[in-house]
Design a protein around this motif. Structure first.
Motif, PDB file in Angstrom:
ATOM      1  N   GLY A 188       0.843  -1.172   0.086  1.00  0.00           N
ATOM      2  CA  GLY A 188      -0.205  -0.052  -0.007  1.00  0.00           C
ATOM      3  C   GLY A 188       0.778   1.484  -0.143  1.00  0.00           C
ATOM      4  O   GLY A 188       2.056   1.383  -0.484  1.00  0.00           O
ATOM      5  N   ILE A 189       0.394   2.168   0.759  1.00  0.00           N
ATOM      6  CA  ILE A 189       1.035   3.651   0.925  1.00  0.00           C
ATOM      7  C   ILE A 189       2.402   3.429   1.122  1.00  0.00           C
ATOM      8  O   ILE A 189       3.264   4.105   0.759  1.00  0.00           O
ATOM      9  N   GLY A 190       2.585   2.662   2.175  1.00  0.00           N
ATOM     10  CA  GLY A 190       4.245   2.547   2.600  1.00  0.00           C
ATOM     11  C   GLY A 190       5.057   1.985   1.818  1.00  0.00           C
ATOM     12  O   GLY A 190       6.187   2.616   1.468  1.00  0.00           O
ATOM     13  N   ALA A 191       4.698   1.176   0.987  1.00  0.00           N
ATOM     14  CA  ALA A 191       5.715   0.473  -0.280  1.00  0.00           C
ATOM     15  C   ALA A 191       5.833   1.686  -1.288  1.00  0.00           C
ATOM     16  O   ALA A 191       6.962   1.621  -1.602  1.00  0.00           O
ATOM     17  N   VAL A 192       4.738   2.343  -1.438  1.00  0.00           N
ATOM     18  CA  VAL A 192       4.978   3.451  -2.454  1.00  0.00           C
ATOM     19  C   VAL A 192       5.817   4.647  -1.829  1.00  0.00           C
ATOM     20  O   VAL A 192       6.640   5.174  -2.818  1.00  0.00           O
ATOM     21  N   TYR A 193       5.661   4.894  -0.501  1.00  0.00           N
ATOM     22  CA  TYR A 193       6.696   5.815  -0.232  1.00  0.00           C
ATOM     23  C   TYR A 193       8.129   5.410  -0.233  1.00  0.00           C
ATOM     24  O   TYR A 193       9.023   6.093  -0.498  1.00  0.00           O
ATOM     25  N   ALA A 194       8.462   4.013  -0.012  1.00  0.00           N
ATOM     26  CA  ALA A 194       9.738   3.517   0.162  1.00  0.00           C
ATOM     27  C   ALA A 194      10.315   3.477  -1.427  1.00  0.00           C
ATOM     28  O   ALA A 194      11.497   3.831  -1.579  1.00  0.00           O
ATOM     29  N   GLN A 195       9.338   3.153  -2.118  1.00  0.00           N
ATOM     30  CA  GLN A 195       9.773   2.957  -3.820  1.00  0.00           C
ATOM     31  C   GLN A 195      10.292   4.497  -4.217  1.00  0.00           C
ATOM     32  O   GLN A 195      11.219   4.810  -4.659  1.00  0.00           O
ATOM     33  N   ALA A 196       9.557   5.454  -3.932  1.00  0.00           N
ATOM     34  CA  ALA A 196       9.791   6.872  -4.157  1.00  0.00           C
ATOM     35  C   ALA A 196      10.774   7.241  -3.810  1.00  0.00           C
ATOM     36  O   ALA A 196      11.961   7.967  -4.378  1.00  0.00           O
ATOM     37  N   LEU A 197      11.259   7.137  -2.380  1.00  0.00           N
ATOM     38  CA  LEU A 197      12.564   7.457  -1.738  1.00  0.00           C
ATOM     39  C   LEU A 197      13.569   6.770  -2.344  1.00  0.00           C
ATOM     40  O   LEU A 197      14.775   7.767  -2.542  1.00  0.00           O
ATOM     41  N   ALA A 198      13.733   5.779  -2.811  1.00  0.00           N
ATOM     42  CA  ALA A 198      14.813   5.033  -3.350  1.00  0.00           C
ATOM     43  C   ALA A 198      14.840   5.448  -4.551  1.00  0.00           C
ATOM     44  O   ALA A 198      16.109   5.653  -5.042  1.00  0.00           O
TER      45      ALA A 198
END
Length: 249
Positions: free
Chosen positions: A17-27
């Motif tokens: 969900g949202i957390g996975a998208v945040y992690a991918q965007a930061l990376a």
């Protein structure tokens, strides 16, 4: 853009969900990311996808309701990446949430729920603070527009997250650490579909000025901005990203 090159970031609740998208965007913007979650299988899959896309990420299991687990995650991040620059407190009981009233919710379930959805953000902040205070850093908490609408104990937890954000802004400011929160409106995720009846979702969308559900990607810009140096004089703020659902004066 590569606003986070050379920096490390922990994202809790990042297995989906949202957390996975945040992690991918930061990376994607150069951060070395710790994908932190209770769900090992899904969390490892997110970290592996980030690596396959050319980013840097590792998975770490964490129970944010447990202060010792939060401390272990902070120490793992320092050992893995040399320090902690950013934290996103996204972990929450949501997709498996049992709907009930404040007046009737079983007390044990209420305490467990609040230990994750509100106290978890404090546990993680306390865990990273000793490592962040030398060089400063930034934190984003995940709130919700539920803080301003009737949402029973879920809404109460998000009111707590907002207050926590504002109080910690004063305590962390002297260490050069900023803390803000994002308050999403209705977001189209598996968790929302599991918790909220479709008829209620349809009614919420009808009431929004922008007539659609939000997506996790709609939240990324606010999260990255608040974590970045572009927001170097922004702390203690609650940012609504909600399609106009809530007007606050």
């Amino acid at each position: 853009m590569a606003r986070f090159t050379g920096r490390s970031a922990i994202v809790t609740g990042a297995a989906q969900g949202i957390g996975a998208v945040y992690a991918q965007a930061l990376a994607a913007e150069g951060a070395k990311v710790v994908v932190a979650d209770l769900n090992t299988e899904r969390g490892q899959a997110v970290a592996e996808k980030i690596a396959a896309d050319g980013g840097t990420a590792v998975f770490a299991r964490v129970d944010v309701a447990d202060p010792e687990s939060a401390t272990a995650l902070a120490e793992f991040t320092v050992a893995e990446f040399g320090g902690i620059d950013h934290l996103v407190n996204n972990a929450a009981i949501y997709g498996d949430m049992k709907l009930n009233l404040l007046l009737t919710v079983p007390w044990d379930y209420y305490k467990t729920f609040m230990s994750v959805n509100m106290d978890g953000a404090l546990n993680m902040t306390r865990a990273v603070w000793p490592h962040m205070r030398k060089a400063g850093g930034s934190i984003v908490n995940q709130s919700s527009t539920a803080a301003w609408t009737y949402s029973s104990f879920y809404g109460l937890a998000k009111v707590g997250v907002n207050g926590l954000t504002q109080q910690l802004a004063f305590e962390l400011g002297g260490s050069g650490i900023r803390i803000n929160a994002i308050a999403p409106g209705p977001i189209d995720t598996e968790a929302t579909k599991a918790v909220t009846p479709e008829v209620i979702v349809e009614d919420m969308v009808k009431r929004l000025p922008l007539k659609r559900m939000g997506t996790p990607e709609d939240l990324v810009g606010a999260c990255l901005y608040l974590l970045s140096d572009e927001a170097s004089w922004v702390t203690g703020q609650i940012f609504n990203v909600d399609g106009g659902q809530v007007f606050r004066s």
